[in-house]
Enzyme design. Structure first.
Site, PDB file in Angstrom:
ATOM      1  CB  SER A  50      -3.718 -58.249  14.831  1.00 45.24           C
ATOM      2  OG  SER A  50      -5.054 -57.832  14.810  1.00 45.24           O
TER       3      SER A  50
ATOM      4  CG  ASP B 199      -4.900 -66.027  29.006  1.00 40.74           C
ATOM      5  OD1 ASP B 199      -3.775 -65.982  29.546  1.00 40.74           O
ATOM      6  OD2 ASP B 199      -5.455 -65.028  28.513  1.00 40.74           O
TER       7      ASP B 199
ATOM      8  CE  LYS C 121      -3.960 -53.917  14.656  1.00 44.34           C
ATOM      9  NZ  LYS C 121      -5.296 -54.452  14.378  1.00 44.34           N
TER      10      LYS C 121
END
Length: 712
Positions: free
Chosen positions: A472, A483, A497
């Protein structure tokens, strides 16, 4: 985020509850001590069904197909090991397989409670059967085996078959005690007390426990992260999220029917009073100066805790039986004013590790973050000292910079997530500005959540450790760091998740007129204090899905590391991709963001150096051996009931375990332990954390490393 959606949910829910609740009909009996649902649970069930049907991200209709899944989940929760229910019981239950959907929509809990009561009746029968077995003689020289893992076996067909199973269970339990060297008579007495205590705890189960189990089966059939929490579970969930609670500052456990104080939080009300000691027993609790005492001896611990916790500034009175006093000893009455307790032991922590690379000393700061916690109530109230992950980590980073560390490792292993806001703000400590995560709601509208603060708390070399239980918010943070090219991701594939939950306090949803009716039905005064818990519980409803700034979902797939470590956690048993009701992976358009750096040029060299170390590392070899051994043990389902054979096996296992443990210690430069010697506290046996720091050290000392991680 999604404020309008939340208001719609609350409005629709309030309107849906204007109808008068249907009175349950108690027509199914499993035994004389059946638990029964109440009006409140019927209302909550209908309310949760309405919210799930209309506002869950996954549009799953409540029909016969989903009913069958709920039924299977429920049976699994009650008797996953197929050790209590008979095949005939299950055949009887099968008629409810396609009616649970209608039951849930109507708030009819009779069928669910009937199934539980049959299970509870069987449970009580077999524990009593086990106690009776202790009066028999046992032959530990027979070459028998006990099958302890039965989840893939059919339910027992006859009572004789299940009695044989439980007779073997008793023999195994007794055999374990026999290996301690005590007499058979003493071991039988110990086991009798154990079984009696199990029965006592079972008899304390309430209709809330049944309701929670059934609602778990319902919500998990929809998706793994839509959850209903009853009031006590809701309180614990929110304590975990905020890393704080309001109470007396003591840890409580149930021991021999007494609510017993086991630890005292430094600086909390109990500590400051100087009137409370470890192992004191709480026998009565009263609210305020004049509230009547409630006797809590024999209570379930969570029910007693609900009375003892309460809002900061309120007074609670306790009747204490001091440590060492008998049940007839003098009772002491004390007053404590509740306060906010910060749970520091489960907050972010730091350490500094030193590495030597070709004669150069490199200092790496390691920050372990157990969860993305936020005291939302303090934050909403404007308290500048509210408890949060980002605030704690910012202070730690300031300390590490003053200590001149050369790089920082963020350890998110086993961090199951938490606050979305904290994931975004923590990312902001390491990047200048820009989008951190994308969120798509049930209407397919995408919201981009950015870091808008140009300040950077730390701009140096960074690595993030993850494992299969990093989930999560941990995945949002590590995905953004990856990224942006801001840091290296080290470890194993994360949980996957990638869904968003909104916590709905059902007390704020249920119509006030219905609340008043329920109070009247219960015959309770509205002024009765119940500590810090709400009345109807909480629904964590999946309302949206997370996506990386690069467009891919974290859902199902998780985050893949730049440098991979072997996984001690079985990837085929844990993770979103192992959940049948999980949402799939997909991709949306990427956002407009500016990368801070790019590790692509140096990854081959970093992997090469890592692999070279691993080929000659004894610690790595032992880790792989442990993983192989765990896989082997996963397939073991039976154990011998021959005392000599079991002792031989246990002695051999103990000998091998000690040898393996000492080999690992030697590889890490630690002294070997003798048999029975306790490992010193705070010893560092975390080989993977050491290796993470070494990989970051490699990056720092590479001649051809990226000139600057953060672009100016």
């Amino acid at each position: 985020m999604f404020k309008k959606l939340y208001l719609l949910v609350v409005l629709a829910a309030a309107l849906a509850c204007n109808a008068a609740p249907t009175k349950p009909v108690h027509d199914k009996k499993a035994g004389p001590n059946d638990l029964q649902p109440d009006e409140q649970q019927s209302i909550v069930c209908r309310q949760v069904a309405n919210l799930v049907a209309n506002y869950n991200y996954k549009k799953v209709p409540l029909n016969d197909s989903i009913s069958a899944i709920i039924y299977d989940h429920y049976l699994k929760k009650l008797d996953e090991n197929h050790s209590y229910l008979l095949a005939s019981d299950v055949k009887d239950f099968d008629k409810y397989k396609t009616v649970f959907d209608d039951d849930i929509k109507a708030g009819n809990l009779e069928n669910a409670f009937y199934i539980f009561n049959v299970f509870q009746k069987r449970y009580t029968e077999y524990v009593n059967f086990s106690i009776a077995q202790l009066n028999k003689e046992f032959d530990f020289t027979k070459n028998e085996t006990f099958t302890y893992d039965r989840d893939s076996l059919p339910f027992p067909a006859t009572e004789n078959e299940i009695h044989q199973l439980w007779a073997q269970r008793v023999k195994y339990d007794l055999l374990n005690l026999q290996l301690t060297g005590k007499t058979l008579a003493a071991n039988k007495e110990t086991l009798k007390k154990r079984y009696t205590n199990i029965l006592s705890q079972s008899n304390k189960l309430s209709n809330q426990d049944v309701f929670q189990a059934f609602m778990d089966a319902f919500t998990e059939a929809i998706d793994p992260h839509t959850n209903y929490f009853n009031p006590s579970n809701a309180a614990n969930f929110n304590i975990d999220m905020s890393r704080s609670l309001e109470g007396i500052g003591a840890t409580l456990l149930s021991e021999n029917e007494y609510v017993t104080i086991k630890t005292i939080v430094a600086g909390g009300p109990a500590d400051k009073s100087k009137l409370v000691n470890v192992d004191d027993r709480i026998i009565g609790v009263a609210q305020g100066k004049t509230g009547a005492f409630q006797d809590v001896v024999g209570w379930r611990i969570e029910n007693a805790i609900a009375l003892i916790r309460g809002a900061k500034g309120t007074l609670v009175r306790l009747q204490l039986l001091p440590k060492g006093n008998t049940a007839t000893g003098k009772v002491r009455t004390i007053e404590l004013v509740r306060d906010k307790i910060i749970l520091k032991d489960i907050s972010a922590k730091k350490e500094i590790r030193t590495y030597n690379n070709n004669g150069k000393t490199v200092k790496i700061g390691v920050i372990s973050i157990p969860a993305f916690y936020l005291d939302f109530n303090d934050y909403k109230a404007g308290n500048p000292n509210y408890k949060s992950t980002t605030r704690d980590v910012r202070l730690i980073l300031d300390t590490l910079k003053r200590e001149n560390v050369d790089g920082v490792v963020i350890d998110l292993r086993e961090n199951g997530g938490g606050s979305l806001m904290e994931a975004i703000e923590l990312t902001g400590l390491f990047i200048k500005t820009g989008p951190v995560v994308q969120v798509r709601d049930a209407r397919n509208q995408v919201e981009v959540d950015p870091d808008e603060d140009p300040a950077i708390a730390y701009s140096g070399p960074l690595a993030v450790m993850v494992d299969r239980f990093s989930a999560s918010a941990s995945e949002i943070f590590s995905a953004a760091i990856q990224d942006y090219g801001r840091g290296l991701i080290l470890g194993t594939q994360t949980y996957g998740k990638g869904s968003v939950q909104n916590a709905i306090d059902l007390d704020k949803v249920i119509n006030p007129s219905i609340k008043e009716r329920l109070v009247a039905l219960a015959g309770k005064s509205k002024s009765v204090a119940t500590g810090s818990q709400n009345k109807f519980g909480q629904l964590n409803l999946t309302i949206a899905k997370f996506y990386r700034v690069s467009g891919g979902a974290t859902q199902h797939k998780g985050v893949l590391p730049d440098v991979e470590f072997p996984s001690v956690i079985p990837l085929d048993k844990y993770g979103e991709d192992t959940e049948p009701s999980a949402m799939p992976y997909d991709v949306i358009a990427k956002t407009d963001f500016t990368k801070a750096g790019d590790f692509t040029p140096v990854l081959p060299e970093l992997k090469k150096l890592h692999d070279q170390r691993m080929r000659t590392s004894d610690s790595y070899k032992y880790l792989l051996a442990d993983i192989a051994d765990m896989k082997k043990r996963e397939n073991e389902k039976t154990i011998t009931l021959n005392e000599a054979e079991l002792k031989r096996k246990r002695d051999m296992d103990e000998k091998v375990a000690l040898e393996k443990n000492n080999a690992r210690r030697t590889a890490l430069g630690l002294p070997a332990l003798k048999k029975g010697q306790i490992r010193p506290k705070n010893e560092d046996l975390d080989f993977l954390k050491r290796e993470a720091g070494q990989i970051l050290t490699d990056y720092i000392t590479l001649d051809n490393k990226i000139s600057s991680v953060i672009k100016k």
